[in-house]
Write an enzyme that holds these catalytic residues in place. Sequence first.
Site, PDB file in Angstrom:
ATOM      1  N   GLU A 105       1.130  -1.006  -0.042  1.00  0.00           N
ATOM      2  CA  GLU A 105       0.268   0.165  -0.231  1.00  0.00           C
ATOM      3  C   GLU A 105       0.882   1.322  -0.634  1.00  0.00           C
ATOM      4  OE1 GLU A 105      -2.973   0.701   3.359  1.00  0.00           O
ATOM      5  OE2 GLU A 105      -4.508   0.769   2.311  1.00  0.00           O
ATOM      6  N   HIS A 130       7.500 -27.006  -1.311  1.00  0.00           N
ATOM      7  CA  HIS A 130       6.945 -28.730  -1.882  1.00  0.00           C
ATOM      8  C   HIS A 130       5.626 -27.976  -3.054  1.00  0.00           C
ATOM      9  CE1 HIS A 130       8.971 -31.736   0.526  1.00  0.00           C
ATOM     10  NE2 HIS A 130       9.328 -30.630   1.391  1.00  0.00           N
ATOM     11  N   LYS A 143     -13.484   1.601  -4.170  1.00  0.00           N
ATOM     12  CA  LYS A 143     -15.162   2.024  -2.870  1.00  0.00           C
ATOM     13  C   LYS A 143     -16.482   2.790  -3.226  1.00  0.00           C
ATOM     14  CE  LYS A 143     -11.923   2.037   1.182  1.00  0.00           C
ATOM     15  NZ  LYS A 143     -11.564   2.662   2.122  1.00  0.00           N
TER      16      LYS A 143
END
Lengths: 449, 449
Positions: B288, B309, B423
Amino acid sequence: MIHFDYSHARSFIPADEMKQLAQPVFRAHEMLHKKTGPGNDFLGWVDWPMTYDVAEFDRIKQAAARIQAHSDVLLVIGIGGSYLGTKAALDFLNHSFYNLLPASKRNTPEIHFVGNNISPVYLAHLTDVLEGKRVSINVISKSGTTVEPAIAFRLFRDWLEQKIGREAARERIYVTTDKSRGALRKLADEEGYETFVIPDDIGGRYSVLTPVGLLPIAVSGIDIDALMQGALDARMEYLVPDIQENVCYQYAATRNLLYNNGKQVELMVSYEPRFRSFAEWWKQLFGESEGKEGKGIFPALAEFSADLHSMGQYIQDGQRLLFETVITVKSPALDVNIQPDVADSDGLNFLAGKSMDYVNKKAYEGTMLAHVDGGVPNLIVEIPEATAYHLGSLFYFFEKACGISGYLLGVNPFDQPGVEAYKANMLALLGKPGYELQKAELEVRLRAK
Amino acid sequence: MIHFDYSHARSFIPADEMKQLAQPVFRAHEMLHKKTGPGNDFLGWVDWPMTYDVAEFDRIKQAAARIQAHSDVLLVIGIGGSYLGTKAALDFLNHSFYNLLPASKRNTPEIHFVGNNISPVYLAHLTDVLEGKRVSINVISKSGTTVEPAIAFRLFRDWLEQKIGREAARERIYVTTDKSRGALRKLADEEGYETFVIPDDIGGRYSVLTPVGLLPIAVSGIDIDALMQGALDARMEYLVPDIQENVCYQYAATRNLLYNNGKQVELMVSYEPRFRSFAEWWKQLFGESEGKEGKGIFPALAEFSADLHSMGQYIQDGQRLLFETVITVKSPALDVNIQPDVADSDGLNFLAGKSMDYVNKKAYEGTMLAHVDGGVPNLIVEIPEATAYHLGSLFYFFEKACGISGYLLGVNPFDQPGVEAYKANMLALLGKPGYELQKAELEVRLRAK
């Protein structure tokens, strides 16, 4: 079945490129089905939903019922492909707080994983929560000598034998391993443990629908018949070689086109916390299949909307190397309505009467358009419901897409030569006999800095 | 304190580049401490370990003791910076199965997070595990109108009031919010909830050592005095502007040099499952702060040896765009010895008598050298022990490194303009008054495909 939509990626791919992939996709399809490509001795998964051993499948269900009846806890010992697929299924389908539910509500054993790390802290803590509980063990390893699960099995087999005696422990240990070879097969035969077979022609990351995943998945109460049916129907649906009709191949092709056009990182995104482990399984599937010869998309995951508040800024405005693949579910298993609040102190009364799923879906749609506007192509994979049947389809969808995608990339999607390097170093540093010279060399380097 | 080693990255950076960064690092240092750089109204964290409100700190400890005394569960409602730092600390320091331990062993409340997603399934499942338990709530939101925590607070405040009545609920709700403004402050003052302050000059991703993190961290039994002392000592240690002496600045500089030399993805790696959430906090901090203007390293995480793995193949042999930052602990909190086995069926008797931590460390050393040989630079951040004190130091180390790193990159590390895009789209699609035109536009795009 699965709905795939790449319309929000189209503007990032030159118009004729998709068409030009029709032939390469067809060739990849032929290589998979005629077993003529690299890695062709690891293609057992292609027809597995049709060819699996029905008698063994029934034995898995019986073993699962026995474990449910006599255990408070199932310890699953495995790593990589012997861990991530099972974890994906358990989290995807079970209660979000499965292990925390009272046993009377859950009706099935707690399930914990071990042998998937070498942390002494994790191990010691795990023994704390086993205190006073009836434990069964499912150890999963093709060779029986992979360090992490081998150490864990050594410790917990000893722990169990000390608790209930060697004889009784034989009835509590279930072994999933090679049909005839290896250290674990030998031990299981000597001790008389019940065993299940890891097929020779299915690699770890493709093994979730074999006994590797099926036994612990069944113990948790998931309907493994439905899981296999979903995979079987997906196998049939994705048999058609024509990319125009095969959405599984469209996904494989689209991600390669995005990669060729500069998108180096793929984020698997979902709006359900329960799907995070599925993305971890997917990361191994694609990362291990394609990350070779200096090539391959780097697979990562994001859990929205949580990660919109952490990685959202980067996705919107950071380096333009990302694309997103969103897994979404049309109908949620449960829903909750938002109530009106007289004071409306949070200003959310415009949501009153709407459901959480509605809000979650609008978050998804709004985010997708914002990210596309920011230069991040979005691929959408939608399933009707989060059921065992649809999860079986999803597993198969991504397995087959991965095979096609690896062939399009020009690699062998079924080997993993790169994982030997660290293993050899580790064994040398640990003083394994035969590695003396390598040990000395590594220690010189570690001292030198 | 913290040991930082970039010797395994040196060969990836031209020899003179590190020296050339001395001046830019010094300038970044000046910008942070003289508050002359972009984002200079969000630098409260720089001196916070010295300037925090001691009276409020004591009140946090009292509130934590009260919550411990009268609650079986603490619900923490927050997202992003109001969630990830707390989760990082709880997982890093507490028992690996904290919530699963019997209350008599844990002696502190279960802690669950909510308001960090919009999933109705998660929400419904959470209410299942609250059944019959005494619940307290800590809601954390600067504005009180962020959709996720606001919805969750609306629901659980209502739930709690229905269970125990509005009057009693007032004693169970703790609010961390703005000192004077916003919907949540207003509600808290009206209802008489106990409140704690989110400082104006500390952004969410830098807020873990403020009341945002401290209250729930203290409730779990972690020594927050030690946590702050670690941060305070780190502040002092990383005050020196000279990059030769300041390992925090060395980390900031090295990662920028690697970025300038083609390494676009940083993997935070640890060998302890308990550190995974710390890496999630770190992902927000750096992602951010730096992911803007088309720039910034993409932060990702790996949990070894599990992910060796799964992602090990990619890291060893895939696209050469990665470097790793390994967090390691010199002395583990607990250790377990590997016992000899008479039959040695797994061939691991060469490890008998060795400890798990020894094996884990050799895995780390062997992996690091293998990855470096494969073209993946490794940076090492080592702490002496996984204690609250050292975690406080680590938080500060990375916060300051992030500020320096962002200035070196040439961005404002303290804003997040990109999170507004989704938003706005979401609120429009949800029908928030005032967004009518945007809603219509978005809906046309969603229909069009």
